[in-house]
Design an enzyme around this catalytic site. Structure first.
Site, mmCIF file in Angstrom:
data_model
loop_
_atom_site.group_PDB
_atom_site.id
_atom_site.type_symbol
_atom_site.label_atom_id
_atom_site.label_comp_id
_atom_site.label_asym_id
_atom_site.label_seq_id
_atom_site.Cartn_x
_atom_site.Cartn_y
_atom_site.Cartn_z
ATOM 1 N N LYS A 126 -2.734 -7.803 -7.974
ATOM 2 C CA LYS A 126 -3.535 -7.639 -6.759
ATOM 3 C C LYS A 126 -2.911 -6.533 -5.898
ATOM 4 O O LYS A 126 -1.879 -6.742 -5.267
ATOM 5 C CB LYS A 126 -3.577 -8.933 -5.944
ATOM 6 N N PRO A 127 -3.534 -5.357 -5.904
ATOM 7 C CA PRO A 127 -3.018 -4.299 -5.034
ATOM 8 C C PRO A 127 -3.417 -4.554 -3.580
ATOM 9 O O PRO A 127 -4.247 -5.415 -3.297
ATOM 10 C CB PRO A 127 -3.697 -3.037 -5.577
ATOM 11 N N ALA A 128 -2.810 -3.807 -2.664
ATOM 12 C CA ALA A 128 -3.143 -3.949 -1.247
ATOM 13 C C ALA A 128 -4.555 -3.418 -0.979
ATOM 14 O O ALA A 128 -4.998 -2.472 -1.635
ATOM 15 C CB ALA A 128 -2.131 -3.193 -0.405
ATOM 16 N N SER A 183 16.152 5.694 -5.252
ATOM 17 C CA SER A 183 15.247 5.075 -6.233
ATOM 18 C C SER A 183 15.276 5.834 -7.551
ATOM 19 O O SER A 183 15.124 7.049 -7.565
ATOM 20 C CB SER A 183 13.808 5.091 -5.706
ATOM 21 N N GLU A 192 11.353 -2.930 11.039
ATOM 22 C CA GLU A 192 11.076 -1.728 10.263
ATOM 23 C C GLU A 192 10.153 -0.826 11.062
ATOM 24 O O GLU A 192 9.087 -1.265 11.500
ATOM 25 C CB GLU A 192 10.359 -2.102 8.970
ATOM 26 N N TRP A 233 0.810 -1.222 0.000
ATOM 27 C CA TRP A 233 0.000 0.000 0.000
ATOM 28 C C TRP A 233 0.839 1.266 0.000
ATOM 29 O O TRP A 233 0.317 2.355 -0.200
ATOM 30 C CB TRP A 233 -0.907 0.031 1.251
ATOM 31 N N GLU A 259 10.667 -8.266 -3.705
ATOM 32 C CA GLU A 259 11.113 -6.969 -3.174
ATOM 33 C C GLU A 259 10.572 -6.885 -1.759
ATOM 34 O O GLU A 259 9.397 -6.591 -1.551
ATOM 35 C CB GLU A 259 10.573 -5.828 -4.040
ATOM 36 N N CYS A 306 10.275 1.119 2.230
ATOM 37 C CA CYS A 306 11.260 0.062 2.463
ATOM 38 C C CYS A 306 12.665 0.639 2.479
ATOM 39 O O CYS A 306 13.572 0.067 3.061
ATOM 40 C CB CYS A 306 11.135 -1.004 1.385
HETATM 41 P P1 NAP Z 1 2.577 -7.181 3.304
HETATM 42 O O1 NAP Z 1 1.763 -7.307 4.518
HETATM 43 O O2 NAP Z 1 3.629 -8.181 3.071
HETATM 44 O O3 NAP Z 1 1.557 -7.147 2.081
HETATM 45 C C1 NAP Z 1 1.980 -6.913 0.766
HETATM 46 C C2 NAP Z 1 0.923 -7.443 -0.186
HETATM 47 O O4 NAP Z 1 0.869 -8.861 -0.056
HETATM 48 C C3 NAP Z 1 -0.485 -6.937 0.097
HETATM 49 O O5 NAP Z 1 -1.168 -6.785 -1.122
HETATM 50 C C4 NAP Z 1 -1.057 -8.072 0.922
HETATM 51 O O6 NAP Z 1 -2.457 -8.128 0.955
HETATM 52 C C5 NAP Z 1 -0.460 -9.265 0.204
HETATM 53 N N1 NAP Z 1 -0.446 -10.494 0.990
HETATM 54 C C6 NAP Z 1 -0.338 -10.638 2.329
HETATM 55 N N2 NAP Z 1 -0.343 -11.944 2.656
HETATM 56 C C7 NAP Z 1 -0.447 -12.641 1.499
HETATM 57 C C8 NAP Z 1 -0.505 -14.024 1.178
HETATM 58 N N3 NAP Z 1 -0.441 -14.973 2.116
HETATM 59 N N4 NAP Z 1 -0.628 -14.373 -0.114
HETATM 60 C C9 NAP Z 1 -0.666 -13.449 -1.077
HETATM 61 N N5 NAP Z 1 -0.631 -12.116 -0.834
HETATM 62 C C10 NAP Z 1 -0.506 -11.716 0.444
HETATM 63 O O7 NAP Z 1 3.314 -5.752 3.251
HETATM 64 P P2 NAP Z 1 2.677 -4.311 3.423
HETATM 65 O O8 NAP Z 1 2.425 -4.061 4.856
HETATM 66 O O9 NAP Z 1 1.555 -4.097 2.462
HETATM 67 O O10 NAP Z 1 3.884 -3.410 2.906
HETATM 68 C C11 NAP Z 1 4.940 -3.043 3.708
HETATM 69 C C12 NAP Z 1 6.139 -3.952 3.470
HETATM 70 O O11 NAP Z 1 6.503 -3.898 2.090
HETATM 71 C C13 NAP Z 1 7.363 -3.507 4.223
HETATM 72 O O12 NAP Z 1 8.025 -4.607 4.754
HETATM 73 C C14 NAP Z 1 8.216 -2.831 3.143
HETATM 74 O O13 NAP Z 1 9.585 -2.797 3.435
HETATM 75 C C15 NAP Z 1 7.901 -3.679 1.967
HETATM 76 N N6 NAP Z 1 8.204 -2.978 0.726
HETATM 77 C C16 NAP Z 1 9.289 -3.372 0.018
HETATM 78 C C17 NAP Z 1 9.631 -2.701 -1.148
HETATM 79 C C18 NAP Z 1 10.825 -3.124 -1.940
HETATM 80 O O14 NAP Z 1 10.935 -2.710 -3.094
HETATM 81 N N7 NAP Z 1 11.736 -3.927 -1.412
HETATM 82 C C19 NAP Z 1 8.845 -1.627 -1.594
HETATM 83 C C20 NAP Z 1 7.742 -1.256 -0.835
HETATM 84 C C21 NAP Z 1 7.424 -1.949 0.321
HETATM 85 P P3 NAP Z 1 -3.213 -7.991 2.409
HETATM 86 O O15 NAP Z 1 -2.836 -6.651 2.928
HETATM 87 O O16 NAP Z 1 -4.640 -8.172 2.111
HETATM 88 O O17 NAP Z 1 -2.675 -9.072 3.305
#
Ligand code: NAP
Length: 494
Positions: A189-191, A456, A396, A165, A265, A299
């Site tokens: 699939k977006p958040a 970035s 984090e 998100w 990522e 991130c």
């Molecule tokens: P997240 O909880 O891992 O969720 C990311 C996405 O995955 C959401 O769309 C989420 O949907 C989905 N998801 C969760 N559980 C899943 C499952 N079991 N199967 C399939 N999809 C699933 O992360 P977030 O809180 O949205 O984002 C923050 C994290 O992203 C941080 O750790 C950040 O560092 C990382 N990030 C990394 C980068 C990079 O380029 N390295 C860039 C941006 C963010 P739901 O919310 O419905 O569970």
């Protein structure tokens, strides 16, 4: 506290205009169950709108549509794929005001930052339009001279794209750009907190000429339940995920069953190092950028700020003064530089991490207490003397909190920087070129910012080492994540 909090918030017209259904096979469709879920405005906690809540059956329909469209996507010429991306790039710029307002409404970031993200997001489309027409191959004489090798690249096949998100538009275009450029059909699939930017992008891609089924979109609240059968079906050949390391590990296990190609990522825990020979004003500016971009919800955010002991007090004073001047409020407010956190859970987590650090001996130089009232606001905060045992050394923060810790010399700095399971990005501020290069080589991270707080760039390879991920997005190699290399051996007896 000199941070000021304004209260106005506005619902942009585009919230009503944007489609709220699933996009499958080129048409908008309701979830088969008829279910929807609410999208909230983080500045107020109020409901903005409701969007379709896909079931596993809907996920399968979206996947089937992508499978059906894959031959047509692969058959588009490189120039046709590039033209779709270029038209979409132009449309994002033409609609930047509406799209930025939409992003601020669903995600909270200040309008100026939302505009910046639309420009950044569009740049991935332009960059990969260029890469689409540069996919190369090779021709080689075998070492024995008795054969010829033709090396060519083909689309990997149907791709599943899952985004977080925090950058609602850019995390999508960073995947859709190379997928379309390579000729892969996809399901994105977006958040659930921020689906609206991607829903708006789908209309733009259609207008840009994307074939039906080339991109399909599902929104849902049961990500695991919907995505797991899609991954395990083996119909998709690729999963590109941006999100937490915790979820990345689960998805890697699921992908193992059918040996899907993966791009991961994942999370970060960026060290930000300031040496005593650095220009302190530049280092403070870099720290504010690296910490406060996206309210710290990135991130790439500086998560641990290590400053050489001789300059840490002065650095802390200057950083605290700059952070305290920042204006906090709804992203639509005039002059607002820091918006709300994404939701109540994020506000609770940041509050707990700061309390934990203070309980373990850290001092608050500015901020440190949630602002209260409507929405999920936390003030820019600087902590000094944060001990290694504090939870925020390993987790984090994902909020506007800058923890300061002293170090003595280069070896000490390297040991502190590398004391983490993550390895996404690091920042080093020094005016000694050799020291800068030594540090860049010794720190375990996929990216290093030397005397700069933002790294970035769509034209550069973005990604991490260790548990921050696998693969790279952007740069000349970003398209390779969506391509397979094929070798054709040709007998040429002498
Ligand atoms: P997240 O909880 O891992 O969720 C990311 C996405 O995955 C959401 O769309 C989420 O949907 C989905 N998801 C969760 N559980 C899943 C499952 N079991 N199967 C399939 N999809 C699933 O992360 P977030 O809180 O949205 O984002 C923050 C994290 O992203 C941080 O750790 C950040 O560092 C990382 N990030 C990394 C980068 C990079 O380029 N390295 C860039 C941006 C963010 P739901 O919310 O419905 O569970």
């Amino acid at each position: 506290m000199s941070s000021s909090q304004t209260t106005q918030s506005a619902r942009p017209a585009l919230v009503d205009a944007v489609p709220k259904d699933l996009f499958i096979g080129g048409s908008w469709q309701q979830a088969t169950s008829g279910k929807t879920f609410d999208v909230l405005d983080p500045a107020t906690g109020e409901v903005l709108c409701a969007v379709a809540d896909a079931s596993p059956e809907d996920g399968r329909r979206a996947l089937d549509a992508a499978v059906a469209a894959q031959p047509a996507m692969a058959a588009l010429s490189p120039r046709q794929r590039a033209d779709i991306l270029t038209r979409a790039f132009d449309l994002l710029h033409q609609r930047i005001d509406d799209l930025a307002a939409l992003m601020t409404a669903e995600m909270g970031k200040p309008l100026a930052e939302a505009r910046g993200e639309i420009v950044y997001a569009a740049e991935f489309l332009r960059h990969f339009a260029g890469e689409a027409v540069r996919i190369d191959g090779g021709f080689q004489v075998s070492p024995a001279g008795d054969a010829r090798f033709l090396i060519t690249k083909q689309p990997v096949g149907v791709a599943l794209l899952i985004t977080p998100w925090n950058f609602p538009m850019a995390m999508g275009t960073r995947k859709l750009g190379p997928a379309i450029a390579a000729g892969c059909a996809s399901v994105i699939k977006p958040a659930p907190q921020t689906p609206l930017s991607m829903l708006a992008l789908i209309d733009i891609l259609r207008e840009a000429g994307l074939p039906d089924g080339g991109v399909n979109l599902i929104t849902c609240t049961d990500a695991g339940g919907v995505l797991e059968p899609m991954i395990r079906s083996g119909l998709a050949r690729k999963l590109s995920f941006t999100g937490s390391t915790k979820v990345g590990r689960i998805l890697l296990e699921q992908c193992a069953e059918k040996v899907l190609r993966t791009s991961m990522e994942l999370g970060g825990n960026a060290p930000f190092l300031v040496f005593d020979d650095a220009d302190l004003d530049e280092a403070v500016t870099g720290a504010v950028q690296a910490k406060m971009r996206n309210m710290g919800e990135a991130c790439t955010a500086a998560n641990r700020i290590y400053v050489q002991s001789g300059v840490i007090d002065e650095f802390g004073r200057r950083l605290a003064a700059r952070m305290a001047e920042l204006t906090v409020g709804p992203g639509t407010g005039d002059g607002v530089q820091v918006g709300p956190l994404i939701d109540a859970a994020a506000l609770t987590k940041v509050t707990e991490l700061v309390q934990d650090a203070v309980d373990r001996g850290a001092s608050v130089l500015t901020g440190g207490v949630p602002l209260g009232g409507r929405g999920y606001f936390y003030p820019p905060t600087v902590l000094s003397g944060v001990p290694r045992e504090a939870r925020m050394s390993d987790e984090e923060i994902f909020g506007p909190v800058a923890p300061l810790t002293p170090f003595e010399d280069e070896d000490d700095a390297v040991a502190l920087a590398n004391d983490t399971e993550f390895g996404l990005v690091s920042y080093v501020f020094t005016n000694d070129l050799r020291r800068a290069l030594r540090m860049a080589e010794r720190i375990e991270s996929g990216m290093v910012g030397l005397n700069q707080g933002v790294v970035s760039n769509p034209a550069a390879p973005f990604g991490g080492v260790k548990q921050s991920g696998l693969g790279r997005e952007g740069g000349a190699i970003g398209i390779d994540e969506f391509l397979e290399t094929k070798y054709i051996g040709i007998a040429m007896p002498k």
